[in-house]
Design an enzyme around this catalytic site. Structure first.
Site, PDB file in Angstrom:
ATOM      1  N   ASP A  80      -4.925  -8.219  -3.304  1.00  0.00           N
ATOM      2  CA  ASP A  80      -5.209  -7.998  -1.882  1.00  0.00           C
ATOM      3  C   ASP A  80      -6.488  -8.678  -1.401  1.00  0.00           C
ATOM      4  O   ASP A  80      -6.492  -9.865  -1.141  1.00  0.00           O
ATOM      5  CB  ASP A  80      -5.220  -6.484  -1.610  1.00  0.00           C
ATOM      6  CG  ASP A  80      -5.190  -6.157  -0.128  1.00  0.00           C
ATOM      7  OD1 ASP A  80      -5.050  -7.089   0.689  1.00  0.00           O
ATOM      8  OD2 ASP A  80      -5.301  -4.971   0.235  1.00  0.00           O
TER       9      ASP A  80
ATOM     10  N   HIS B 150       0.836  -1.203   0.000  1.00  0.00           N
ATOM     11  CA  HIS B 150       0.000   0.000   0.000  1.00  0.00           C
ATOM     12  C   HIS B 150       0.878   1.263   0.000  1.00  0.00           C
ATOM     13  O   HIS B 150       0.918   1.977  -0.975  1.00  0.00           O
ATOM     14  CB  HIS B 150      -1.015   0.047   1.149  1.00  0.00           C
ATOM     15  CG  HIS B 150      -1.896  -1.157   1.217  1.00  0.00           C
ATOM     16  ND1 HIS B 150      -2.700  -1.543   0.176  1.00  0.00           N
ATOM     17  CD2 HIS B 150      -2.063  -2.100   2.191  1.00  0.00           C
ATOM     18  CE1 HIS B 150      -3.341  -2.654   0.501  1.00  0.00           C
ATOM     19  NE2 HIS B 150      -2.974  -3.017   1.711  1.00  0.00           N
TER      20      HIS B 150
END
Ligand SMILES: [Zn+2]
Length: 449
Positions: A317, A266
């Site tokens: 993810d 991220h």
């Protein structure tokens, strides 16, 4: 021995015409451009090297679409996490094999040939270790084997509920290790991996691991990649500052010898200084733009980071919608929406956004999964072809082909996918899809009953 012949193929040096690829024992043994097709060659129009999905929690595929309703006015990442914890409370190793299996099939059908599983579901429903500490990892390996996808396993170290060694919450009991039990888990997990698997470790985040524990577990990576969630949420950044006076990425850069082995997943919320320092470190920023949009995380400063020479890769993810092209599209669109401009992530050398992002994701994905990549001699035979019959490719030249795939092709853009030299996807459909999808349907139906 297999031989494939392509009208066009994206090679490490760029697009080439009339390309013949020879494959033996799962690897590419020869690549020749500008050569005629031979009688036994399998012919295709356009070939691309397979991508690595550098960040995945496979089990979350089973709860895709289950948290897209208004629960309370301040719904955010943290209220989503409560729903996720309730879902995972019930998962068995068989469920993991079933759910990951479908996720891996969908990845293969979308152009991923390798996945880095950020694997944190280690314990049984009561929080106890299974008799075999790598029981869950074994389920993951079985699912990867059945789907054919290359696996880079990243067992997660998770010991605390917040910064500064705070005690874990009850919903986290299935994740927990201490340094000794993690070492045993790592050893048992490695013993289950096939020869072509990658291996690394994943301290979950600075919320879940103390500075001392981080130092203690890093040698267990044994030279392999180290992945960590960092700065996904503004609340996490604020808690980090309250704990240490530093932001998460700033803290890691100052205390953890972040280098090319690292993948910061991220890294959404960066100051300009953090952005430039992370780019200079050689680490990969593990971007998951579809999940980050779904969870309302924020927007990664990709334009600045790429200008600074930073490495990126893409991950699916939460697996809310598994789509390699969709991740690249969401990344570019996030920048456009923030800055109210167009064509943000092209470069002078590679002006095509689709091609630039594909090349970056290819290189960063390989770096973060410690795997070979590219249509080149000696590399694993991991590649895919586009379906030239798709109307999105009508009249296509190579200058725009990846832009058409990323931005304009809808589905059915991919024809065949090879992994380790074997064709796993043909006509856009995984060869084991029916059986794996049926098992997935049974498992998820029972879980939600
Ligand atoms: Zn994650």
């Amino acid at each position: 021995m297999t031989s494939l012949w392509f009208e066009r193929a994206l090679l490490p040096g760029g697009w080439a015409q009339d390309v013949r690829v020879t494959i033996d024992a799962g690897r590419i043994t020869d690549v020749a451009a500008g050569v005629a097709v031979q009688p036994h060659d399998e012919r295709h129009a356009i070939a691309l090297p397979g991508l690595a999905n550098l960040h995945c929690h496979g089990f979350q595929r089973g709860m895709a679409g289950l948290s897209e309703f208004r629960g309370r006015p301040d719904d955010d990442f943290w209220s989503w996490r409560e729903i996720m914890y309730r879902f995972l409370d019930r998962l068995t190793p068989d469920d993991i094999a079933a759910i990951n299996g479908l996720a891996f099939v969908e990845m293969m059908e979308s152009g991923f040939t390798r996945v880095a599983e950020f694997h944190y579901l280690h314990n049984d429903a009561d929080g106890r270790r299974y008799a075999d500490p790598a029981e869950m990892a074994g389920a993951m390996v079985a699912a990867a084997d059945e789907s054919g996808i290359g696996l880079t396993l990243l067992p997660v170290f998770y010991a605390h509920g917040d910064f500064g060694g705070a005690p874990p919450a009850p919903g986290q009991r299935r994740f927990l290790s201490d340094v000794d039990s993690f070492a045993a888990l790592v050893a048992a997990s490695r013993a289950k991996l096939p020869a072509d698997a990658g291996f690394g470790i994943a301290p979950h985040s600075l919320r879940a691991v103390t500075a001392e524990e981080l130092t203690a577990i890093l040698p267990l990576a044994d030279g392999g990649p180290v992945h960590i969630h960092a700065a996904e949420q503004t609340r996490e950044v604020e808690a980090s500052v309250a704990w240490s006076g530093q932001r998460p990425v700033e803290w890691l850069l100052d205390h953890a010898d972040v280098d090319a082995r690292w993948c910061l997943v991220h890294a959404t919320h960066l100051t300009d200084d953090e952005c430039d320092r992370l780019a200079a470190s050689g680490a990969v920023a593990g971007l998951c733009p579809v999940t980050e949009a779904n969870l309302g995380d924020g927007i990664f400063p990709a334009a600045r980071y790429l200008v600074a020479g930073g490495h990126i890769g893409i991950g699916t993810d939460s697996n809310i919608l598994i789509d390699a092209a969709g991740e690249l599209r969401a990344l570019e669109y996030s920048q456009r929406l923030r800055d109210r401009r167009r064509a943000m992530l092209g470069s002078d050398a590679v002006p095509s956004i689709g091609e630039r992002l594909f090349r970056e994701a290819l290189a960063g994905g390989a770096r973060a999964t410690a795997a070979g990549t590219g249509i080149a001699m000696g590399q694993p035979a991991d590649l895919f072809t586009l379906d030239i019959q798709n109307t999105a490719f009508a009249g296509a030249d190579m200058r725009t082909i990846l832009d058409r795939w990323v931005f304009a092709a809808r589905d059915k853009a991919i024809d065949c996918v090879w992994r380790g030299g074997r064709k796993w996807v043909a006509g856009g459909r995984h060869i084991a899809r029916d059986a794996i999808a049926a098992r997935y349907r049974t498992a998820v139906t029972a879980l939600l009953a």
